[in-house]
Scaffold this motif. Structure first.
Motif, PDB file in Angstrom:
ATOM      1  N   TYR A 129     -38.105  -1.340  11.390  1.00  0.00           N
ATOM      2  CA  TYR A 129     -39.318  -1.709  11.354  1.00  0.00           C
ATOM      3  C   TYR A 129     -40.419  -1.365  12.758  1.00  0.00           C
ATOM      4  O   TYR A 129     -39.918  -0.989  13.592  1.00  0.00           O
ATOM      5  N   ASP A 130     -41.682  -1.349  12.304  1.00  0.00           N
ATOM      6  CA  ASP A 130     -42.612  -0.866  13.564  1.00  0.00           C
ATOM      7  C   ASP A 130     -42.476  -1.961  14.541  1.00  0.00           C
ATOM      8  O   ASP A 130     -42.684  -1.720  15.723  1.00  0.00           O
ATOM      9  N   VAL A 131     -42.559  -3.216  13.976  1.00  0.00           N
ATOM     10  CA  VAL A 131     -42.855  -4.562  14.910  1.00  0.00           C
ATOM     11  C   VAL A 131     -41.953  -5.268  14.577  1.00  0.00           C
ATOM     12  O   VAL A 131     -41.548  -5.690  13.276  1.00  0.00           O
TER      13      VAL A 131
ATOM     14  N   GLN B 251     -52.359  -5.222   8.115  1.00  0.00           N
ATOM     15  CA  GLN B 251     -52.918  -3.837   8.871  1.00  0.00           C
ATOM     16  C   GLN B 251     -51.988  -2.933   8.646  1.00  0.00           C
ATOM     17  O   GLN B 251     -52.545  -1.720   9.060  1.00  0.00           O
ATOM     18  N   GLY B 252     -51.237  -2.986   7.614  1.00  0.00           N
ATOM     19  CA  GLY B 252     -50.358  -1.743   7.027  1.00  0.00           C
ATOM     20  C   GLY B 252     -49.267  -1.680   8.278  1.00  0.00           C
ATOM     21  O   GLY B 252     -48.612  -0.422   8.169  1.00  0.00           O
ATOM     22  N   ILE B 253     -48.847  -2.388   9.096  1.00  0.00           N
ATOM     23  CA  ILE B 253     -47.593  -2.437  10.096  1.00  0.00           C
ATOM     24  C   ILE B 253     -46.555  -3.051   9.486  1.00  0.00           C
ATOM     25  O   ILE B 253     -46.444  -4.085   8.876  1.00  0.00           O
ATOM     26  N   LYS B 254     -45.450  -2.097   9.570  1.00  0.00           N
ATOM     27  CA  LYS B 254     -44.208  -2.777   8.842  1.00  0.00           C
ATOM     28  C   LYS B 254     -43.531  -3.484   9.779  1.00  0.00           C
ATOM     29  O   LYS B 254     -43.201  -3.157  11.027  1.00  0.00           O
ATOM     30  N   VAL B 255     -43.456  -4.800   9.334  1.00  0.00           N
ATOM     31  CA  VAL B 255     -43.271  -5.957  10.399  1.00  0.00           C
ATOM     32  C   VAL B 255     -41.814  -6.737   9.916  1.00  0.00           C
ATOM     33  O   VAL B 255     -42.014  -6.980   8.571  1.00  0.00           O
ATOM     34  N   ALA B 256     -41.166  -7.394  10.735  1.00  0.00           N
ATOM     35  CA  ALA B 256     -40.035  -8.152  10.317  1.00  0.00           C
ATOM     36  C   ALA B 256     -40.087  -9.399  11.303  1.00  0.00           C
ATOM     37  O   ALA B 256     -40.179  -9.144  12.798  1.00  0.00           O
TER      38      ALA B 256
ATOM     39  N   THR C 169     -31.593  -4.790  17.404  1.00  0.00           N
ATOM     40  CA  THR C 169     -31.764  -3.244  17.449  1.00  0.00           C
ATOM     41  C   THR C 169     -31.725  -2.601  16.035  1.00  0.00           C
ATOM     42  O   THR C 169     -32.594  -1.673  15.999  1.00  0.00           O
ATOM     43  N   ALA C 170     -31.004  -3.080  15.164  1.00  0.00           N
ATOM     44  CA  ALA C 170     -31.310  -2.631  14.006  1.00  0.00           C
ATOM     45  C   ALA C 170     -32.733  -2.937  13.121  1.00  0.00           C
ATOM     46  O   ALA C 170     -33.229  -1.864  12.665  1.00  0.00           O
ATOM     47  N   LEU C 171     -33.201  -4.141  13.545  1.00  0.00           N
ATOM     48  CA  LEU C 171     -34.402  -4.379  12.836  1.00  0.00           C
ATOM     49  C   LEU C 171     -35.370  -3.475  13.568  1.00  0.00           C
ATOM     50  O   LEU C 171     -36.535  -2.959  12.775  1.00  0.00           O
ATOM     51  N   ARG C 172     -35.476  -3.223  14.888  1.00  0.00           N
ATOM     52  CA  ARG C 172     -36.573  -2.548  15.657  1.00  0.00           C
ATOM     53  C   ARG C 172     -36.252  -1.119  15.250  1.00  0.00           C
ATOM     54  O   ARG C 172     -37.323  -0.433  15.276  1.00  0.00           O
TER      55      ARG C 172
ATOM     56  N   MET D 217     -47.776   1.735  15.461  1.00  0.00           N
ATOM     57  CA  MET D 217     -47.466   1.247  16.872  1.00  0.00           C
ATOM     58  C   MET D 217     -45.976   0.909  16.778  1.00  0.00           C
ATOM     59  O   MET D 217     -45.347   0.633  15.696  1.00  0.00           O
ATOM     60  N   LYS D 218     -45.215   0.671  17.682  1.00  0.00           N
ATOM     61  CA  LYS D 218     -43.825   0.267  17.854  1.00  0.00           C
ATOM     62  C   LYS D 218     -43.994  -1.003  18.995  1.00  0.00           C
ATOM     63  O   LYS D 218     -44.560  -0.801  19.897  1.00  0.00           O
ATOM     64  N   GLY D 219     -42.985  -1.863  18.810  1.00  0.00           N
ATOM     65  CA  GLY D 219     -42.850  -2.977  19.558  1.00  0.00           C
ATOM     66  C   GLY D 219     -42.293  -4.191  19.323  1.00  0.00           C
ATOM     67  O   GLY D 219     -41.916  -4.407  17.947  1.00  0.00           O
TER      68      GLY D 219
END
Length: 498
Positions: free
Chosen positions: A126-128, A30-35, A120-123, A1-3
């Motif tokens: 990372y996925d979220v 959940q295995g989502i790459k998040v920052a 923008t750089a973080l998005r 997912m992305k957002g």
């Protein structure tokens, strides 16, 4: 997912940082790459990233919750108040100006570009990205030029949830009023609410949640219960007024009492959290001389205004009492700004522009403030234990005697260092406390098995558990991925406009 998602709040200390950290921990599971991301933070608790940038300590903790290394992009603008009117502006980890509120307006547009570029750089990486707001989005006097709340949400098209602290009372009015004060365009991004710190019968709360949904057309995504003993690296001194870390029974026969002086511009007071996690160590913050009487260790913590806070110590009678007790052999530890106060004299033509100021004279050091701020993560040894720490200071101490202690020195029962975070190193902390107890004449033995990093991880796991158990995580995931629902009603002071 992305957002991405903006976590706003009805007030400062409503729980934005906690909810952001909890979402980061849950998403990472959940295995989502998040920052994490906080566009603009006003805080005196900061830390240094691995590449030498200064950012808010809360964002470092949130990065830890996400299982990633902190970077300057996670907190591109940090404001560090030095007085009631002026703050140091730190941009992408480096100080760029000292301004008052009026002067800051001239910086807003360039900073907006910096903030959006960081997001923008973080998005892209990372996925979220979970964005934390600042204060309240309903501070209508600050809405023009806002880069941290709805100004950010509008620019980046972020859905937002609003967190309210029910323990303070008035949570429904705060949630409703927050939405009602926003413009229709801002309201269109407010998707719903989270209630924080609830203790009581859930059935008593349900009618209020139903009425809030009817009045605003927005759901409550969850109610987070009051969690006894929950603690995180807090952003500012508001966190000192609430419950901190409860004292644990002593490992030995006696407790060790620590008095931490609380000056007006106290900074990085999170240094003493590691002491409070030790069984048998009782930590309290003090503001008067009488509160030092039974202390086995006095801590002078960091300060964003060393000279001004030293003047406060003198005006309150604390300075004279600390000097008297230290000369009688009472243990005293100065960290960063507190270490500078212990010097024989201070030359400050940078922070206070006060020139030469007489220090407390308890350590054989002289301090001179340099225009360039020292930002680094040193490694050293003390008591035969390796110490990892971080430095954030303009004042540079020249040691002229005493025994070496980390980068500073020790003279009798007085220790001083510029190293923040040293007490988080378990072996060093235990050795230091054992030495303090011997000097203070206390029958205190540090527990051999307390791991501060593990305790912090456990608390982050508790936050992840709270999110998993008490938020509608499916709905939150849809919100992150799809954005705010279309057609949300506009809330006016008298109710939703039809």
């Amino acid at each position: 997912m992305k957002g991405a998602l903006l976590v706003a709040g009805t007030t400062s200390d409503a729980g934005k940082s906690v909810v952001t950290a909890g979402l980061c921990r849950w998403l990472a599971r959940q295995g989502i790459k998040v920052a994490p991301f906080k566009a603009q933070n006003m805080s005196l608790n900061s830390m240094v990233t691995p590449d030498g940038a200064e950012i808010g300590r809360a964002q470092v903790t949130q990065a830890q919750a996400a299982g990633v290394e902190p970077t300057a992009h996670m907190n591109p603008v940090l404001l560090k108040p030095g007085s009631d009117r002026r703050s140091q502006v730190v941009v992408l980890g480096r100080p760029v100006a000292e301004v008052d509120a009026v002067e800051y307006r001239a910086h807003r547009e360039p900073l907006r570009e910096v903030v959006l570029a960081s997001l923008t750089a973080l998005r892209a990486e990372y996925d979220v990205v979970i964005c934390e707001g600042a204060g309240s989005p309903a501070e209508i006097n600050l809405r023009e030029g806002d880069i941290a709340n709805m100004g950010l949400a509008r620019a980046a098209n972020l859905p937002a949830i609003v967190v309210g602290d029910i323990d303070r009372g008035g949570v429904f009015a705060a949630l409703y009023g927050t939405v009602g004060l926003l413009s229709p365009a801002d309201q269109a991004l407010i998707a719903g609410f989270v209630i924080n710190k609830f203790r009581g019968a859930a059935e008593l709360l349900a009618p209020g949640l139903d009425q809030l949904a009817a009045l605003t057309g927005r759901p409550t995504y969850g109610v987070l219960p009051w969690q006894e003993g929950l603690w995180l690296d807090v952003e500012d001194s508001l966190g000192l007024d609430g419950p901190r870390i409860a004292a644990q029974p002593p490992h030995g026969r006696q407790t060790l009492r620590v008095a931490v002086v609380r000056p007006p511009r106290i900074s990085n007071f999170t240094d003493v959290d590691a002491l409070a996690c030790e069984p048998g160590v009782v930590v309290r913050f003090v503001t008067s001389p009488g509160e030092l009487a039974d202390a086995d260790l006095i801590v002078l913590p960091g300060s964003r205004a060393t000279v001004a806070d030293l003047g406060w110590l003198r005006a309150r009678g604390l300075a004279a009492e600390i000097v008297r007790l230290a000369r009688e052999g009472r243990p005293v530890l100065g960290i960063c700004g507190g270490y500078q106060m212990l010097a024989t004299d201070i030359l400050d033509d940078v922070e206070s522009c006060a020139g030469i100021v007489t220090g407390l004279g308890l350590l054989p050091t002289r301090v001179e403030f340099e225009p360039v701020k020292t930002l680094r993560r040193p490694v050293g040894t003390a008591y035969g234990e390796q110490v990892h720490a971080y430095e954030i200071h303009h004042g540079v101490a020249a040691v002229e005697g005493g025994e070496p202690f980390l980068d500073g020195c020790r003279a009798g029962s007085v220790w001083g260092t510029t190293w923040h975070g040293a007490l988080e190193n378990d072996g060093f902390r235990r050795a230091f406390l054992k030495d303090v107890a011997e000097v203070a004449g206390r029958d205190f033995t540090p527990a051999p098995d307390v791991g501060f990093a593990a305790l912090r991880e456990a608390r982050l796991d508790v936050l992840g558990d709270l999110v998993e158990r008490h938020l509608d995580t499916d709905a939150v995931l849809r919100l992150i991925e799809r954005g705010a629902p279309a057609g949300l009603p506009v809330v006016a002071p008298g109710g939703p406009l039809r």
